[in-house]
Design a protein around this motif. Structure first.
Motif, PDB file in Angstrom:
ATOM      1  N   LYS A   1     -17.324   6.013  -0.073  1.00 51.99           N
ATOM      2  CA  LYS A   1     -16.380   5.100   0.396  1.00 51.99           C
ATOM      3  C   LYS A   1     -15.942   5.596   1.819  1.00 51.99           C
ATOM      4  CE  LYS A   1     -13.993   3.547  -3.747  1.00 51.99           C
ATOM      5  NZ  LYS A   1     -12.773   3.269  -4.606  1.00 51.99           N
ATOM      6  N   GLU A   2     -15.717   4.834   2.833  1.00 52.16           N
ATOM      7  CA  GLU A   2     -15.061   4.970   4.059  1.00 52.16           C
ATOM      8  C   GLU A   2     -13.717   4.633   4.067  1.00 52.16           C
ATOM      9  OE1 GLU A   2     -16.977   6.422   6.736  1.00 52.16           O
ATOM     10  OE2 GLU A   2     -18.847   6.111   5.450  1.00 52.16           O
ATOM     11  N   MET A   3     -13.026   5.838   4.187  1.00 49.43           N
ATOM     12  CA  MET A   3     -11.676   5.708   4.276  1.00 49.43           C
ATOM     13  C   MET A   3     -10.811   6.021   5.681  1.00 49.43           C
ATOM     14  SD  MET A   3     -11.545   5.266   1.124  1.00 49.43           S
ATOM     15  CE  MET A   3      -9.725   5.120   0.530  1.00 49.43           C
TER      16      MET A   3
ATOM     17  N   SER B   1      -4.270   6.478  -6.009  1.00 52.38           N
ATOM     18  CA  SER B   1      -3.902   5.002  -5.496  1.00 52.38           C
ATOM     19  C   SER B   1      -3.154   4.288  -6.084  1.00 52.38           C
ATOM     20  CB  SER B   1      -5.338   4.337  -5.244  1.00 52.38           C
ATOM     21  OG  SER B   1      -6.205   5.061  -4.410  1.00 52.38           O
TER      22      SER B   1
ATOM     23  N   LYS C   1      -4.422  -1.655   1.952  1.00 52.72           N
ATOM     24  CA  LYS C   1      -5.747  -2.060   1.920  1.00 52.72           C
ATOM     25  C   LYS C   1      -6.771  -0.927   1.147  1.00 52.72           C
ATOM     26  CE  LYS C   1      -6.243  -4.740   6.179  1.00 52.72           C
ATOM     27  NZ  LYS C   1      -6.715  -4.991   7.389  1.00 52.72           N
ATOM     28  N   PRO C   2      -7.620  -1.332   0.307  1.00 52.46           N
ATOM     29  CA  PRO C   2      -8.516  -0.409  -0.484  1.00 52.46           C
ATOM     30  C   PRO C   2      -9.085   0.808   0.558  1.00 52.46           C
ATOM     31  CG  PRO C   2      -9.080  -2.519  -1.126  1.00 52.46           C
ATOM     32  CD  PRO C   2      -8.189  -2.734   0.312  1.00 52.46           C
ATOM     33  N   ASN C   3      -9.300   0.526   1.564  1.00 50.73           N
ATOM     34  CA  ASN C   3      -9.875   1.536   2.550  1.00 50.73           C
ATOM     35  C   ASN C   3      -8.841   2.135   3.040  1.00 50.73           C
ATOM     36  OD1 ASN C   3      -9.390  -0.529   4.206  1.00 50.73           O
ATOM     37  ND2 ASN C   3     -11.033  -0.105   5.662  1.00 50.73           N
ATOM     38  N   GLU C   4      -7.855   2.251   3.003  1.00 55.71           N
ATOM     39  CA  GLU C   4      -6.832   2.985   3.907  1.00 55.71           C
ATOM     40  C   GLU C   4      -6.029   4.279   2.726  1.00 55.71           C
ATOM     41  OE1 GLU C   4      -5.292  -0.574   6.634  1.00 55.71           O
ATOM     42  OE2 GLU C   4      -4.061  -0.006   5.022  1.00 55.71           O
TER      43      GLU C   4
ATOM     44  N   GLU D   1     -11.587   8.024  10.639  1.00 55.84           N
ATOM     45  CA  GLU D   1     -12.331   7.672   9.311  1.00 55.84           C
ATOM     46  C   GLU D   1     -12.860   8.986   8.651  1.00 55.84           C
ATOM     47  OE1 GLU D   1     -15.319   4.474   9.736  1.00 55.84           O
ATOM     48  OE2 GLU D   1     -13.748   3.010  10.646  1.00 55.84           O
TER      49      GLU D   1
ATOM     50  N   GLY E   1      -3.721   6.335  -1.696  1.00 57.34           N
ATOM     51  CA  GLY E   1      -4.421   4.995  -1.514  1.00 57.34           C
ATOM     52  C   GLY E   1      -3.901   4.091  -2.044  1.00 57.34           C
TER      53      GLY E   1
ATOM     54  N   HIS F   1     -15.565   9.955   5.448  1.00 60.51           N
ATOM     55  CA  HIS F   1     -16.669   9.406   4.301  1.00 60.51           C
ATOM     56  C   HIS F   1     -16.411  10.569   3.149  1.00 60.51           C
ATOM     57  CE1 HIS F   1     -20.445   8.089   2.762  1.00 60.51           C
ATOM     58  NE2 HIS F   1     -20.617   9.350   2.623  1.00 60.51           N
TER      59      HIS F   1
END
Length: 861
Positions: A190-192, A107, A128-131, A151, A215, A153
């Motif tokens: 985390k959900e990505m 990331s 964004k942190p979850n992408e 998505e 990330g 997990h």
């Protein structure tokens, strides 16, 4: 403009040929300095841009930093750009590749997406942190049906071995068969969301245990427990970068600081004092040689026609010109020539290099796969240096004749009695010359001695050309030698190692698609005890320095015995130049010994080339089986295996063989010989080395077979990088040599043709007293020989001294034996006689067409 300057301009116009020759000499000199400086700067610029394109741009890395430390780094005066990075691993449950059981999440913050090379195929970069952005390789090899918007997990944590050491992408997978000897700790759920697909990053090593996904790091969500790395691009790249970074780390309590050594080295910045000393010494020597060559070239252009300028100054003196006026007249002449020559020389140098780059770029992009182009980089320093050297040299070249002319009378200057002062002793020649070579040779030698100034100017030009070529040739060979010593011996794309596979099972991988050649190599570790007389000098020095005790006058060696499959051994033996029959004799084990090795030792960072053993073909080495444990070793005597006869000593290293360090030796035998030895299979390690037209596809095919005991080591990137470096350096160095050679040839032609032109009256006189064309040609051939022999007599010793100085400078970092470049020396000897002869014959051919009467009457050229 005063009357003296007007007369000077008129004199230059009337003597057009001499003026033109002088201008050309200055142009060549300025062009040489400009071209050499521009070539070096442009080459380094290419290497910097190529490295940034492949690996990203950063200079300093601070590991495991806190938000407060990040703030201090960002506010530091040397920080130009700051990139924040974090990484982690998650198990990839859907993988079908046992060699890649992880997803590696790398990331970056916003600036990091720009500083590190990422090529998006579909979608966009994460912000964004979850992408995340997944790699094309991950989708194709794992056969997963991920799409943009899906998505994932993930349980993201740190990858550590069983001893708790952190492992990164460049660390091999810790595995024994199907059992992993590593784990993930401090995992966080985390959900990505997948927002894009990218090409496999160029900075990911092929043997990485995880598929890289990209990330995003949000600075607002940092915590004190986050594992964050900071990459910094500094404001000004110079040698203080190391001290400044370490000082900042100490102030802020940062434990680990890393530097991008490869990129910094292209900027001429290194933490290795020996390497810095080597670079500065080499640059100083080679620039001194080039500057002296350019000075000589400009001075020679003036000195070759000193007699004409003296006559002109004498005429000025006869009509009442003062000493100051005469001196200013000469300076004015030099100013005019410099004003014309220097701008043209700079443009010619830049233009020549620019045109050269156009042709080179096609080759380096097609043949080497390099994405960047050579661009013409013009620095103010190189232009100013070229101008300053040229101006200074013109001043010296014009000042000396003016001073000389001011000290003689007007009558003597006009008659030129100071140029040719003859006595019987001056032109006396040995009777042997006439007896062996004939009358023409004697006349030729007397002609050479009659006008020493003109003769010495020509010889000086030849000597400078010899010194320039040999010095630059040795310098470039030294650069290549140093690069080869510092690089690994990677001659393959993929290495396979099977824990429990039979040789035939391992060799079956060689028949896969895209594999172009394969090498099956077995390795056995043995011991030997070598007599002190056969130890290399470097090892003897270490024994004395550390006061080591030898047992029975012998030193314990570690031996790496390699066996090549019979076909490859035969090819290797032919390359070494030995018959393979004596290596297949079942009654005596015979091996090829690699006697030349390189190792890092002595002063820190110094790479030394030496012999592994001081022995001879036919001598024997007793080898022993080493004990598996220290207890076993202490309790039992070494188990004797066999005596190995040295069948050949070589510095050629076959594919798959890693040369030993000091105190070791490599023995190469055929596979059939290894089978005759009583060595248990558990002591033998077998590897398959392959070259492939598509290494990534071959690796993917190997991993699809899901052999849990097969370890794949894909080094095509490292090999490609080494080959690119060597080929690029070859282009640079041979281009450098070609440039120097062309300038040297032009200098020689310029000097000789001008000298011959000034002797028109002399040649007309010889023809008028009955010298035949055949005799005339013979005389010229002998003159050429005398010029060449005299030039070589001075040029070769001077060149050898300079080459030795370059060698001593290189030895600050790379220590190897001094060897004269006999091929280059032989080439120079032949080239000098060919060039001198061609130049003189070309000039004579023009003079022969002229009328004898006109030649005798000729005053000015």
């Amino acid at each position: 403009m005063n009357i003296v300057n007007k007369v000077t301009i008129r004199h230059l116009k009337e003597n057009k040929r001499r003026t033109l020759v002088t201008i050309i000499g200055v142009i060549i000199s300025v062009a040489m300095i400009t071209a050499v400086a521009t070539l070096g700067v442009s080459f380094l610029d290419l290497m910097i841009r190529q490295h940034i394109t492949s690996n990203g741009e950063w200079h300093v890395q601070y590991s495991d930093v806190t938000p407060n430390q990040i703030e201090a780094i960002e506010q530091h005066s040397e920080t130009k750009k700051l990139v924040i990075s974090s990484d982690g691993y998650a198990f990839f449950e859907e993988t079908n590749n046992d060699n890649k059981p992880y997803i590696y999440i790398q990331s970056y913050n916003g600036p990091g997406m720009q500083q590190f090379p990422v090529e998006i195929i579909d979608g966009r970069l994460p912000y964004k942190p979850n992408e995340i952005v997944v790699s094309e390789e991950m989708l194709s090899q794992s056969k997963v049906d991920y799409k943009i918007g899906d998505e994932l997990h993930l349980e993201i944590g740190e990858r550590v071995d069983l001893e708790g050491m952190k492992l990164k992408q460049h660390h091999f997978l810790e595995r024994d068969g199907e059992t992993l000897h590593e784990e993930l700790r401090n995992q966080e759920s985390k959900e990505m969301v997948i927002v894009g697909v990218m090409k496999r990053p160029t900075w990911e090593v092929p043997w990485a245990p995880g598929y890289t996904v990209l990330g995003y790091v949000d600075e607002k969500l940092w915590s004190e427990t986050s594992s964050i790395d900071a990459y910094v691009v500094v404001e000004d790249v110079n040698s203080s970068i190391y001290e400044n970074a370490k000082s900042l780390a100490k102030e802020q309590g940062i434990e680990t600081v890393n530097f991008n050594s490869d990129l910094l080295r292209y900027y001429g910045v290194t933490a290795n004092d020996n390497l810095r000393q080597t670079l500065y010494s080499l640059a100083g020597i080679i620039m001194t040689v080039i500057i002296i060559g350019s000075v000589a070239l400009i001075y020679n252009a003036f000195a070759i026609s000193v007699s004409e300028r003296s006559r002109h100054l004498g005429m000025l003196s006869s009509v009442g010109a003062t000493k100051k006026q005469k001196r200013n007249s000469v300076f004015f002449e030099g100013t005019i020539i410099g004003a014309i020559s220097i701008p043209i020389g700079i443009i010619a140098g830049l233009g020549g290099i620019g045109v050269t780059f156009i042709f080179i770029n096609t080759f380096i992009q097609n043949a080497l796969g390099i994405s960047e182009k050579l661009e013409l980089v013009v620095t103010p320093a190189s232009i100013l240096v070229a101008c300053a050297i040229s101006i200074l040299t013109i001043f010296i070249s014009t000042y000396i004749p003016a001073q000389r002319a001011s000290k003689i009378s007007a009558i003597d200057a006009i008659r030129q009695t100071q140029d040719i002062k003859l006595s019987g002793r001056t032109v006396k020649t040995s009777k042997i010359v006439r007896k062996i070579f004939g009358l023409e040779a004697e006349i030729g030698l007397k002609n050479v001695k009659r006008n020493k100034k003109r003769y010495l100017a020509t010889v000086f030009s030849l000597v400078i050309s010899i010194v320039l070529f040999l010095s630059v040739s040795y310098f470039t060979d030294g650069l290549k030698k140093s690069l080869e010593m510092s690089q690994d011996n990677i001659q393959f794309d993929i290495q396979l190692y099977g824990d429990t596979l039979e040789k035939n099972e391992l060799k079956s991988f060689a028949s896969m698609d895209h594999v172009t050649e394969s090498f099956l190599v077995s390795e056995v570790l043995l011991d030997a005890f070598i007599d002190k007389d056969e130890l290399p000098t470097e090892l003897k020095m270490q024994i004395e320095e550390y006061d080591m005790t030898l047992e029975d006058g012998k030193y314990p060696y570690y031996v790496t015995l390699y066996s090549l499959d019979d076909e490859n051994f035969q090819a290797y033996a032919e390359e070494v130049g030995v018959d393979t029959e004596k290596f297949t004799d079942p009654s005596q084990l015979t091996a090829i010994v690699i006697e030349q090795i390189s190792y890092e030792g002595g002063t820190k960072g110094k790479i030394i080339e030496t012999k592994s053993i001081e022995s001879e073909v036919g001598n024997k080495i007793d080898v022993y089986l080493p004990s598996y444990s220290e207890i076993e070793s202490e309790q039992n005597e070494p188990e004797f295996l066999t005596s190995v006869e040295i069948g050949a000593l070589t510095d050629l290293v076959p594919v798959g063989v890693n040369t030993v360090m000091l105190g070791g030796i490599n023995l190469i035998i055929p596979e059939s010989s290894l089978k005759q030895l009583s060595i248990s299979d558990e002591r033998v390690s077998t590897y398959l080395y392959m070259n492939s037209s598509d290494p990534l596809a071959t690796q993917a095919a190997i991993e699809e077979r899901n052999e849990p005991n097969v370890h794949v080591y894909n080094v095509y990137q490292s090999r490609q990088r080494e080959e690119q470096m060597i080929l690029l350096l070859s282009i640079f160095t041979y281009g450098f040599i070609t440039l120097i050679s062309l300038i040297s040839i032009a200098n020689i032609f310029n000097t000789i043709t001008t000298s011959i032109s000034l002797r028109t009256r002399e040649f007309a006189m010889l023809r008028s007293v009955g010298m035949t064309p055949k005799g005339f040609n013979k005389m010229i051939r002998y003159e050429s020989m005398f010029y060449g022999m005299k030039a070589l007599g001075y040029g070769l010793p001077i060149s050898m001294l300079i080459m030795y100085g370059i060698h001593r400078s290189t030895n600050y970092t790379f220590e190897y034996a001094f060897r004269l470049p006999w091929m280059s020396i032989g080439f120079v000897i032949i080239a000098i006689f060919l060039i001198v002869g061609s130049a003189m014959l070309y000039s004579i051919a023009k003079i022969k067409k002229e009328n004898i009467i006109e030649g005798l009457k000729q005053e000015n050229i």
